[in-house]
Design a protein around this motif. Structure first.
Motif, PDB file in Angstrom:
ATOM      1  N   MET A  49       0.835  -1.194   0.000  1.00 35.40           N
ATOM      2  CA  MET A  49       0.000   0.000   0.000  1.00 35.40           C
ATOM      3  C   MET A  49       0.870   1.244   0.000  1.00 35.40           C
ATOM      4  O   MET A  49       1.881   1.305   0.712  1.00 35.40           O
ATOM      5  CB  MET A  49      -0.882   0.013   1.248  1.00 35.40           C
ATOM      6  N   PRO A  50       0.501   2.256  -0.783  1.00 35.67           N
ATOM      7  CA  PRO A  50       1.243   3.524  -0.724  1.00 35.67           C
ATOM      8  C   PRO A  50       0.999   4.228   0.597  1.00 35.67           C
ATOM      9  O   PRO A  50       0.037   3.931   1.308  1.00 35.67           O
ATOM     10  CB  PRO A  50       0.658   4.330  -1.901  1.00 35.67           C
ATOM     11  N   ASP A  51       1.884   5.143   0.959  1.00 31.59           N
ATOM     12  CA  ASP A  51       1.755   5.897   2.206  1.00 31.59           C
ATOM     13  C   ASP A  51       0.708   6.998   2.031  1.00 31.59           C
ATOM     14  O   ASP A  51       1.028   8.161   1.828  1.00 31.59           O
ATOM     15  CB  ASP A  51       3.100   6.494   2.624  1.00 31.59           C
ATOM     16  N   ASP A  52      -0.549   6.593   2.089  1.00 32.15           N
ATOM     17  CA  ASP A  52      -1.643   7.536   1.930  1.00 32.15           C
ATOM     18  C   ASP A  52      -1.955   8.186   3.272  1.00 32.15           C
ATOM     19  O   ASP A  52      -2.083   7.508   4.291  1.00 32.15           O
ATOM     20  CB  ASP A  52      -2.881   6.811   1.399  1.00 32.15           C
ATOM     21  N   ALA A  53      -2.082   9.502   3.280  1.00 34.65           N
ATOM     22  CA  ALA A  53      -2.267  10.238   4.530  1.00 34.65           C
ATOM     23  C   ALA A  53      -3.551   9.825   5.239  1.00 34.65           C
ATOM     24  O   ALA A  53      -3.587   9.700   6.470  1.00 34.65           O
ATOM     25  CB  ALA A  53      -2.270  11.743   4.251  1.00 34.65           C
ATOM     26  N   GLU A  54      -4.620   9.618   4.489  1.00 33.35           N
ATOM     27  CA  GLU A  54      -5.891   9.248   5.119  1.00 33.35           C
ATOM     28  C   GLU A  54      -5.802   7.869   5.766  1.00 33.35           C
ATOM     29  O   GLU A  54      -6.306   7.645   6.866  1.00 33.35           O
ATOM     30  CB  GLU A  54      -7.022   9.274   4.097  1.00 33.35           C
ATOM     31  N   VAL A  55      -5.145   6.934   5.094  1.00 34.96           N
ATOM     32  CA  VAL A  55      -4.995   5.591   5.647  1.00 34.96           C
ATOM     33  C   VAL A  55      -4.148   5.625   6.921  1.00 34.96           C
ATOM     34  O   VAL A  55      -4.477   4.981   7.923  1.00 34.96           O
ATOM     35  CB  VAL A  55      -4.372   4.638   4.608  1.00 34.96           C
TER      36      VAL A  55
END
Length: 595
Positions: free
Chosen positions: A124-130
């Motif tokens: 998974m990419p480092d998504d801020a919301e996640v």
């Protein structure tokens, strides 16, 4: 009496008793965490550690010692009382005669520690919301665990598997939650359940009955954030709300609640789920209220697999890009039949950029035309995908701009070919436009020449008094005849293919336009020049086009997408064929193949 305290931990590198998958590949990111609990039983056969070992633990602060943790603050403890005792003890107390001596004082209250391990799959990419949701789950998961565990001793269920009842005999109860993408959860579902389909959540138990240990390891909850995002959008709730619902459902599954066996079982699960959500004042819909939405989301694909509908822009932020660059044509591809960039195509380009994909325009148009067309959807300029400072391939690859918009390649059309074409235009009254970098020239006014500017965004052509003055004024990269499709196919193309043989090349990107360019010219060559300049491998590139001038570009790229409205020759060399340019073919290609 027993009291619950809670902790959120990173994943520990502990043995897995339930996932018969191969160990992680060399180089996988292993987790660092607090000391793992001891194996449940040294003699028990241990399967190789599965992808748990490659999940990313996200607890950033040092883990406090158990002695330093205060007792659980009694969160909603009045709803249900958890007793560290057995049913027999409670029943014995109720059966005492009225005149019996008062019972001895209750034993000193002990604590049951709830441990929640939260992680994100390394793909998974480092998504801020996640990442923000992970931090919230560190508090939320133990809260949901407490409410779910509190009533097991006293409540009566007709369908629940009741092997887990008295949690009061344990010192700790542990559960782990993994946030991942659709691909991982589909692979897990196929391997563990034999079902090759996507799903929103899997709950995999680690509970082993009849083993007297102080730790109750409930198991692992795997949640597809992509599926959760789609479902949240359908329900009109926040992604966090949907993830919370799936966490609650996963905990209940691990405690023996199941909804697939019967309507009664589904009703019991639904009742518990609603109780927990209401107790914690979390938004979201329980199973019965969302099943209709889920049925709408799921459709049977041609190969029998179950999918959750088309990928939507709202969930694309969780997809790891397959390509670092997308080279995209303009006319007949990104532009529809009205020569406009649709809102959905623009949204897809923004989504791709937000995921780190670089969009590079490769077109037969002049650079000012591309900037003008994309300015209509706020995608030009330094914050857009094209500007005078961005890389790009223009005029069929005859002009290539590299880093900071510097010109790295230019090739001109033979002057004698230019002279012959201009003379032919004057004698036959067939409009022609000569392209010289960011400028256009013509020999006479004509509505079709004007349409090239007002409809196709090209620089407005300057009318020149003579052929000699035009050739003295500018270096010409290409010339373009404007004629009906019938006129081009029956007269212009056969004539010029023979007249310029060996000296120039005929290119047709649109049915009503015929271009003369230098020999051995192709948009693909311009793409190769730019790839070399940027040190990009073709394996990192996806290309989208429609015309014959896009053939070489599609062949250079790792994945070549031809739109359905394209020429038969172009579609013949493409890896896949997408929708038409009037059906948002670029957006569909990005959503389907770029992530």
């Amino acid at each position: 009496m027993a009291r619950i305290v809670s902790r959120a931990l990173p994943f520990a590198s502990r043995p897995s008793f339930h996932i018969p998958l191969p160990p992680p590949l060399a180089g996988a990111a292993l987790l660092r965490s607090a000391a793992a609990p001891p194996p449940l039983c040294p003699a028990f056969p241990v399967a190789p550690a599965a992808s748990l070992l490659s999940w990313r633990g996200l607890t950033g602060t040092p883990e406090p010692s158990p002695a330093a943790l205060p007792p659980f603050a009694g969160l909603l403890s009045g709803i249900r009382g958890l007793r560290k005792g057995r049913r027999g003890q409670a029943a014995a107390k109720r059966s005492q005669p009225q005149d019996a001596a008062p019972p001895p004082p209750p034993p000193k209250e002990s604590e049951i520690e709830l441990l929640a391990r939260i992680g994100v799959d390394e793909e998974m990419p480092d998504d801020a919301e996640v990442l923000n949701i992970v931090e919230i789950l560190k508090l939320n998961v133990p809260m949901a665990m407490k409410i779910a565990l509190d009533g097991l001793l006293d409540s009566t269920y007709n369908t629940r598997e009741t092997s887990i009842i008295d949690v009061g005999k344990y010192d700790k109860v542990e559960v782990s939650v993994l946030l991942c993408n659709d691909n991982l959860i589909q692979n897990l579902s196929k391997e563990l359940r034999g079902e090759d389909c996507t799903t929103d959540m899997l709950a995999m138990s680690q509970y082993i009955p009849d083993i007297d240990v102080p730790i109750l390891m409930l198991g692992d909850i795997v949640i597809s954030v992509e599926a959760a995002a789609r479902q949240a959008e359908e329900k009109g709730i926040m992604l966090l709300d949907e993830v919370r619902v799936l966490v609650v459902r996963g905990i209940l599954h691990l405690l023996g609640f199941h909804h697939e066996t019967s309507d009664e079982a589904a009703a019991e699960l639904d009742k518990e789920e609603q109780l927990i959500l209401k107790s914690l004042r979390w938004k979201g819909k329980a199973l019965s209220k969302s099943s209709q939405d889920s049925n709408k989301l799921q459709t049977d694909s041609l190969d029998g697999q179950v999918t959750n509908g088309l990928k939507k822009a709202g969930s694309l932020r969780f997809y790891k890009p397959k390509f670092k660059y997308i080279f995209c044509d303009m006319d007949g591809t990104l532009l529809n039949s009205k020569s406009q960039v649709t809102a959905r195509n623009a949204e897809a380009l923004r989504e791709a950029r937000s995921r780190g994909v670089n969009i590079v325009i490769a077109t037969g148009k002049a650079r000012p035309a591309v900037i003008d067309a994309l300015s209509m959807v706020n995608l030009s300029g330094r914050t857009g995908i094209v500007s005078e400072s961005s890389p790009g391939v223009f005029l069929q690859g005859l002009l290539v701009y590299g880093l900071e918009g510097r010109q790295i390649y230019k090739r001109n059309l033979d002057q004698e070919v230019c002279r012959e074409a201009l003379l032919y235009s004057l004698e036959n009254k067939i409009p022609l436009v000569a392209f010289s970098q960011d400028h256009c020239y013509s020999m006479f006014d004509h509505p079709l020449v004007d349409s090239l500017h007002y409809i196709y965004h090209e620089p407005k052509a300057k009318i020149m008094p003579s052929i000699d003055q035009l050739l003295e004024t500018a270096e010409i990269q290409k010339v373009l005849f404007l004629e009906t499709p019938e006129g081009i196919s029956s007269a212009l193309r056969p004539y010029w293919a023979k007249a310029i043989e060996g000296r120039a090349h005929v290119v047709q990107a649109q049915p009503d336009m015929l271009e003369l360019v230098p020999p051995a010219t192709s948009k693909g060559d311009g793409v190769k020049i730019l790839l070399n300049h940027l040190s990009i491998s073709p394996d990192e590139v996806m290309a989208i086009g429609d015309g014959e001038n896009d053939i070489e570009m599609l062949q250079v790229a790792s994945l070549g997408v031809a739109l359905a409205n394209g020429s038969e020759k172009t579609k013949a060399v493409a890896d896949v064929i997408g929708s038409t340019n009037d059906e948002d073919g670029v957006a569909q290609a990005i959503y389907e193949y770029a992530f």
